[in-house]
Design a protein around this motif. Sequence first.
Motif, PDB file in Angstrom:
ATOM      1  N   UNK A  91       1.007  -1.164  -0.106  1.00 13.25           N
ATOM      2  CA  UNK A  91      -0.017  -0.080  -0.165  1.00 13.25           C
ATOM      3  C   UNK A  91       0.946   1.271  -0.016  1.00 13.25           C
ATOM      4  N   UNK A  92       1.851   1.093   0.613  1.00 14.25           N
ATOM      5  CA  UNK A  92       2.972   2.228   0.662  1.00 14.25           C
ATOM      6  C   UNK A  92       3.669   2.632  -0.879  1.00 14.25           C
ATOM      7  N   UNK A  93       3.732   1.670  -1.474  1.00 14.73           N
ATOM      8  CA  UNK A  93       4.131   1.597  -2.952  1.00 14.73           C
ATOM      9  C   UNK A  93       3.252   2.261  -3.648  1.00 14.73           C
ATOM     10  N   UNK A  94       1.751   1.987  -3.699  1.00 19.44           N
ATOM     11  CA  UNK A  94       0.731   2.614  -4.246  1.00 19.44           C
ATOM     12  C   UNK A  94       0.725   4.029  -3.969  1.00 19.44           C
ATOM     13  N   UNK A  95       0.969   4.396  -2.756  1.00 19.72           N
ATOM     14  CA  UNK A  95       0.583   5.769  -2.467  1.00 19.72           C
ATOM     15  C   UNK A  95       1.880   6.450  -2.919  1.00 19.72           C
ATOM     16  N   UNK A  96       3.220   6.170  -2.998  1.00 21.66           N
ATOM     17  CA  UNK A  96       4.150   6.581  -3.643  1.00 21.66           C
ATOM     18  C   UNK A  96       4.146   7.004  -5.126  1.00 21.66           C
ATOM     19  N   UNK A 241       1.641   9.560   6.520  1.00 18.23           N
ATOM     20  CA  UNK A 241       2.034   8.263   5.495  1.00 18.23           C
ATOM     21  C   UNK A 241       2.715   9.299   3.982  1.00 18.23           C
ATOM     22  N   UNK A 242       1.772  10.304   3.517  1.00 13.06           N
ATOM     23  CA  UNK A 242       2.314  10.980   2.527  1.00 13.06           C
ATOM     24  C   UNK A 242       3.769  11.841   2.746  1.00 13.06           C
ATOM     25  N   UNK A 243       4.002  12.300   3.697  1.00 14.15           N
ATOM     26  CA  UNK A 243       5.384  13.036   4.168  1.00 14.15           C
ATOM     27  C   UNK A 243       6.318  11.736   4.259  1.00 14.15           C
ATOM     28  N   UNK A 244       6.187  10.406   4.972  1.00 18.20           N
ATOM     29  CA  UNK A 244       6.885   9.482   4.809  1.00 18.20           C
ATOM     30  C   UNK A 244       7.434   8.975   3.604  1.00 18.20           C
ATOM     31  N   UNK A 245       6.416   9.046   2.543  1.00 16.02           N
ATOM     32  CA  UNK A 245       6.689   8.374   1.216  1.00 16.02           C
ATOM     33  C   UNK A 245       7.080   9.540   0.166  1.00 16.02           C
ATOM     34  N   UNK A 246       7.150  10.802   0.608  1.00 17.09           N
ATOM     35  CA  UNK A 246       7.556  11.884  -0.222  1.00 17.09           C
ATOM     36  C   UNK A 246       9.025  11.467  -0.947  1.00 17.09           C
TER      37      UNK A 246
END
Length: 420
Positions: A91-96, A241-246
């Motif tokens: 799910x992190x990959x999808x957001x990134x 989550x978005x900040x972590x994945x930026x």
Amino acid sequence: MTPKLFTTLPGYTGALFRADLFAGISVAMVALPLSIAIAIASGADPASGLTTAIIAGFLISALGGSRVQIGGPTGAFIVVVYGVIAEHGQDGLIIATLMAGVILVVAGRLRAGSLVRHIPEAVINGFTIGIAIIIATSQIKDFLGLTTTSLPAEFLEKIETLWQARDTFNPQALVIGLATMVLIVGLRRAAPRYPGLIVAVGLTSTAVALWHLPVDTLLSRFGPLPNTPNLPVVPDLSLSRMIDLLPSALIIAFLAGVESLLSAAVADRMIGDKSQPNAEVVANGVANIGSALFGGLPATGAIARTATNVRAGGRTPVAGMIHALVILLVMLLAAPLAGYFAMPALVGLLILIAWNMSEPHKWRGYMADRPSDRVLLVLTLVLTVLADLTVAIGVGVALGLALRLRRGDVPPADWRPPKH
């Protein structure tokens, strides 16, 4: 920034459609095993690779600025995707990927596509070779049929783990991998217009099935492939989550933009055309948004598949759209057959991808470059392999631009603000 599809449809003829149809089918047969292999090497499930080729491949061709660009998952993303999945999950990959798509759309609308030429070539070459080294080493386990619990992400620890597993070597796996590589190279030279890649993987995988060789297949490792793409799902976009994945999103956007524009430039030289870089960047952004919503991987223009399209006779974006539809048709009708693909066969394919990514025919030319460029290339390469892409690209671009300014080697500006 009008997509090339709209400028090529007026005057579109039956002869052009037949050429695009043949090219689209040919490229689909190349992209099918490639997409599966790249997904597996990235730490994702095989179906996500096919989904990416279908969704992103269609959108890049339909909305892009190149007549013959073919889009989909590529080897350049393997390292960053593997790292994102390991740290943040699927799910992190999808957001990134979704965030990277938005970044690319904004960059394209701001007409930033032409800025890619300011990135020092030594940096691009350095991290491309570094990625190739990481891809090749990550495939040694299946290429030699080694048995290990899991491979560490860090390069040196990975080499140590592989060495400790040397007693589990499976010679049948090595034979299948080498045979696949020999067949791919031989068929490519004998019939470059035809999809020898899937023929090679198919032949060696058939040998595994007929002779009951003790070699892993897609089916034995991942279970049956689904015969339909995922339904679109909007991920949970929390601010934290978005900040972590930026940082990951920025790297994905950078790789997608650079590789797509480089691929489009190669295609332009092959067919004598001029692509629209900003339309290409926007199309890649939309494609990555679409791929993420369907649970796919990051995507960009693929140089090898684009060149295959040109050699097979493709001349308009219709060929790329057909390629995506053919992969969808194969997924709907023949997904169980893909389960028989042997893992060493797919690994042999990936090792060839890594070799071609490193562009060995250019190594001698790199050695003839000025000393500062050689140092920059090696530094970027080493940081890519031993640190990570974020550090490698950040340090490489910053140092490269500093060297360029010091030498006064700055090309004239070619950027205009968007029209309101």
